[in-house]
Design a protein around this motif. Structure first.
Motif: not given
Length: 77
Positions: A17-27, A44-47, A58-65
């Protein structure tokens, strides 16, 4: 998706199991491995939206670099 594959997906998710932010970092790390030869200005932008069935939110997360930023981040590890 066939029902038996849905169940398999749930079982696999429960093994790690992972938190949303952990899944985003792994991806992000996996994508960087594939894209690191792209120009440094490439982004790279993931949402992700996790639609919760057992909570009232609901949980919403995004990461961009940029690739350049990721080169710096992952060169230190």
């Amino acid at each position: 998706m066939p029902h038996d594959l849905e169940l398999l997906t749930v079982y696999r998710a429960h093994r790690k199991p992972q938190f949303l932010e952990d899944a985003l970092r792994d991806l992000l790390k996996s994508l960087y491995t594939e894209l690191q030869d792209q120009p440094e200005c490439a982004k790279v932008h993931i949402q992700s939206l996790s639609m919760e069935s057992i909570h009232d939110f609901d949980l919403d997360g995004a990461i961009e670099y940029s690739i350049g930023e990721l080169n710096q981040i992952f060169s230190n590890k």
